[in-house]
Design a protein around this motif. Structure first.
Motif, PDB file in Angstrom:
ATOM      1  N   ARG A 135       0.833  -1.212   0.000  1.00  0.00           N
ATOM      2  CA  ARG A 135       0.000   0.000   0.000  1.00  0.00           C
ATOM      3  C   ARG A 135       0.862   1.255   0.000  1.00  0.00           C
ATOM      4  NH1 ARG A 135      -2.942  -3.271   3.634  1.00  0.00           N
ATOM      5  NH2 ARG A 135      -1.943  -2.243   5.424  1.00  0.00           N
ATOM      6  N   LEU A 136       1.975   1.187   0.707  1.00  0.00           N
ATOM      7  CA  LEU A 136       2.882   2.329   0.731  1.00  0.00           C
ATOM      8  C   LEU A 136       3.475   2.583  -0.654  1.00  0.00           C
ATOM      9  CD1 LEU A 136       4.490   4.472   2.295  1.00  0.00           C
ATOM     10  CD2 LEU A 136       6.168   2.713   2.822  1.00  0.00           C
ATOM     11  N   LEU A 137       3.866   1.522  -1.357  1.00  0.00           N
ATOM     12  CA  LEU A 137       4.428   1.691  -2.693  1.00  0.00           C
ATOM     13  C   LEU A 137       3.389   2.241  -3.669  1.00  0.00           C
ATOM     14  CD1 LEU A 137       6.581  -1.582  -2.951  1.00  0.00           C
ATOM     15  CD2 LEU A 137       7.383   0.756  -2.568  1.00  0.00           C
ATOM     16  N   ARG A 138       2.143   1.739  -3.584  1.00  0.00           N
ATOM     17  CA  ARG A 138       1.092   2.267  -4.463  1.00  0.00           C
ATOM     18  C   ARG A 138       0.844   3.748  -4.195  1.00  0.00           C
ATOM     19  NH1 ARG A 138      -1.500  -2.740  -3.387  1.00  0.00           N
ATOM     20  NH2 ARG A 138      -2.826  -1.703  -1.842  1.00  0.00           N
ATOM     21  N   GLU A 141       3.666   5.682  -5.751  1.00  0.00           N
ATOM     22  CA  GLU A 141       3.544   5.776  -7.208  1.00  0.00           C
ATOM     23  C   GLU A 141       2.463   6.772  -7.606  1.00  0.00           C
ATOM     24  OE1 GLU A 141       2.828   1.849  -8.540  1.00  0.00           O
ATOM     25  OE2 GLU A 141       4.880   1.139  -8.217  1.00  0.00           O
ATOM     26  N   ASP A 142       1.327   6.726  -6.914  1.00  0.00           N
ATOM     27  CA  ASP A 142       0.256   7.678  -7.231  1.00  0.00           C
ATOM     28  C   ASP A 142       0.718   9.117  -6.989  1.00  0.00           C
ATOM     29  OD1 ASP A 142      -1.344   5.518  -7.845  1.00  0.00           O
ATOM     30  OD2 ASP A 142      -2.329   5.468  -5.880  1.00  0.00           O
ATOM     31  N   ARG A 143       1.406   9.336  -5.899  1.00  0.00           N
ATOM     32  CA  ARG A 143       1.877  10.690  -5.612  1.00  0.00           C
ATOM     33  C   ARG A 143       2.900  11.145  -6.651  1.00  0.00           C
ATOM     34  NH1 ARG A 143       2.081  13.541  -0.911  1.00  0.00           N
ATOM     35  NH2 ARG A 143       0.071  12.500  -0.558  1.00  0.00           N
ATOM     36  N   THR A 144       3.806  10.236  -7.055  1.00  0.00           N
ATOM     37  CA  THR A 144       4.805  10.592  -8.070  1.00  0.00           C
ATOM     38  C   THR A 144       4.138  10.909  -9.404  1.00  0.00           C
ATOM     39  OG1 THR A 144       6.400   9.135  -6.974  1.00  0.00           O
ATOM     40  CG2 THR A 144       6.909   9.827  -9.213  1.00  0.00           C
ATOM     41  N   LEU A 149       2.326  14.754 -13.683  1.00  0.00           N
ATOM     42  CA  LEU A 149       1.263  15.386 -14.465  1.00  0.00           C
ATOM     43  C   LEU A 149       1.179  16.885 -14.189  1.00  0.00           C
ATOM     44  CD1 LEU A 149      -1.538  12.664 -14.121  1.00  0.00           C
ATOM     45  CD2 LEU A 149      -0.084  13.115 -16.106  1.00  0.00           C
ATOM     46  N   ALA A 150       1.358  17.245 -12.930  1.00  0.00           N
ATOM     47  CA  ALA A 150       1.316  18.671 -12.601  1.00  0.00           C
ATOM     48  C   ALA A 150       2.469  19.420 -13.271  1.00  0.00           C
ATOM     49  CB  ALA A 150       1.375  18.850 -11.083  1.00  0.00           C
ATOM     50  N   LEU A 151       3.660  18.798 -13.290  1.00  0.00           N
ATOM     51  CA  LEU A 151       4.795  19.444 -13.947  1.00  0.00           C
ATOM     52  C   LEU A 151       4.596  19.547 -15.457  1.00  0.00           C
ATOM     53  CD1 LEU A 151       7.765  17.808 -11.994  1.00  0.00           C
ATOM     54  CD2 LEU A 151       6.952  20.157 -11.827  1.00  0.00           C
ATOM     55  N   GLU A 152       4.004  18.511 -16.073  1.00  0.00           N
ATOM     56  CA  GLU A 152       3.730  18.576 -17.511  1.00  0.00           C
ATOM     57  C   GLU A 152       2.730  19.679 -17.835  1.00  0.00           C
ATOM     58  OE1 GLU A 152       2.460  14.714 -18.613  1.00  0.00           O
ATOM     59  OE2 GLU A 152       4.483  13.846 -18.679  1.00  0.00           O
ATOM     60  N   ALA A 153       1.686  19.791 -17.019  1.00  0.00           N
ATOM     61  CA  ALA A 153       0.710  20.854 -17.249  1.00  0.00           C
ATOM     62  C   ALA A 153       1.356  22.236 -17.103  1.00  0.00           C
ATOM     63  CB  ALA A 153      -0.460  20.710 -16.269  1.00  0.00           C
ATOM     64  N   LYS A 154       2.218  22.376 -16.119  1.00  0.00           N
ATOM     65  CA  LYS A 154       2.900  23.654 -15.943  1.00  0.00           C
ATOM     66  C   LYS A 154       3.826  23.946 -17.106  1.00  0.00           C
ATOM     67  CE  LYS A 154       5.545  26.237 -12.523  1.00  0.00           C
ATOM     68  NZ  LYS A 154       6.198  26.184 -11.184  1.00  0.00           N
ATOM     69  N   GLY A 155       4.510  22.892 -17.648  1.00  0.00           N
ATOM     70  CA  GLY A 155       5.373  23.087 -18.809  1.00  0.00           C
ATOM     71  C   GLY A 155       4.583  23.521 -20.036  1.00  0.00           C
TER      72      GLY A 155
END
Length: 233
Positions: A135-138, A141-144, A149-155
């Motif tokens: 659960r910690l790994l999932r 991964e979701d947070r990463t 996605l947030a960085l791509e949108a900002k780019g």
């Protein structure tokens, strides 16, 4: 050397006259100390003493009855406050036990207090740890992925802003070029007008000069047309 004062043992004085004298002295000293404490610390007190013969002695900072009434009211309020706590005692014991169990499980998941566990309990603990790790790994991964996605949108937003800025710079350059062309055209026009005016003046002068001198000896009169306003002498 001064003789040391022997401490009196706190016990009942068997000698009746000595007991009465001690009671009288200590009673006055006790009441004096209570009054001094009230003055020094701004507190309220009441002292009630009954002697062995039943004689009453009392002292207080105010009315003794008022102090006693306040004491009774205070005790009743304390009993009312303690009553709910007695009702909540079983819940407090239960919660304390649950807290101790959860703390022990947490220590075991951290690799501590494992001596008293058997094979089955160790396997259950291992399964719980693996499930928690997955659960910690999932979650990681979701947070990463969310951050990517947030960085791509900002780019993309920055790229769009860069394109708009380039367009504005291009429009500004074109506008500056048009202004320069208009200034050059006006300069050429004024130069042409000045040249035409100069040629007109030259031709008029030549015409007048030719009219003043005869071309041949025939004596014919030559007419010269002069343009201008009539002279009023």
């Amino acid at each position: 050397m001064k003789p040391t004062r022997e401490k009196i043992k706190i016990r009942k004085i068997d000698n009746l006259p000595a007991r009465q004298v001690t009671f009288s002295k200590r009673r006055r000293g006790f009441l004096k100390k209570a009054a001094e404490l009230s003055v020094l610390c701004d507190c309220e007190y009441a002292v009630i003493i009954f002697s062995a013969t039943g004689k009453l002695f009392q002292s207080s900072s105010s009315n003794t009855k008022d102090v006693i009434a306040r004491y009774i009211e205070h005790n009743e309020n304390v009993e009312k406050l303690e009553l709910p706590s007695l009702k909540l005692q079983p819940d407090r014991i239960k919660l304390s036990k649950e807290l101790a169990d959860k703390s022990r499980i947490l220590r075991q998941m951290n690799g501590e207090d494992l001596e008293g566990l058997n094979i089955d309990e160790l396997q259950i603990l291992e399964k719980d740890i693996k499930g928690g790790l997955s659960r910690l790994l999932r979650s990681k991964e979701d947070r990463t992925m969310s951050e990517i996605l947030a960085l791509e949108a900002k780019g993309a937003e920055l790229l769009e802003a860069n394109n708009q800025l380039r367009q504005r710079i291009g429009m500004f350059s074109v506008a500056n070029g048009n202004i320069a062309g208009v200034i050059a055209l006006e300069s050429d026009t004024s130069t042409t007008e000045e040249s035409l005016s100069s040629e007109s003046g030259t031709n008029a002068s030549n015409c007048c000069a030719n009219s003043s001198s005869p071309d041949d000896d025939s004596g014919d009169e030559t007419l010269c047309l002069k343009l201008g306003l009539p002279y009023c002498g």
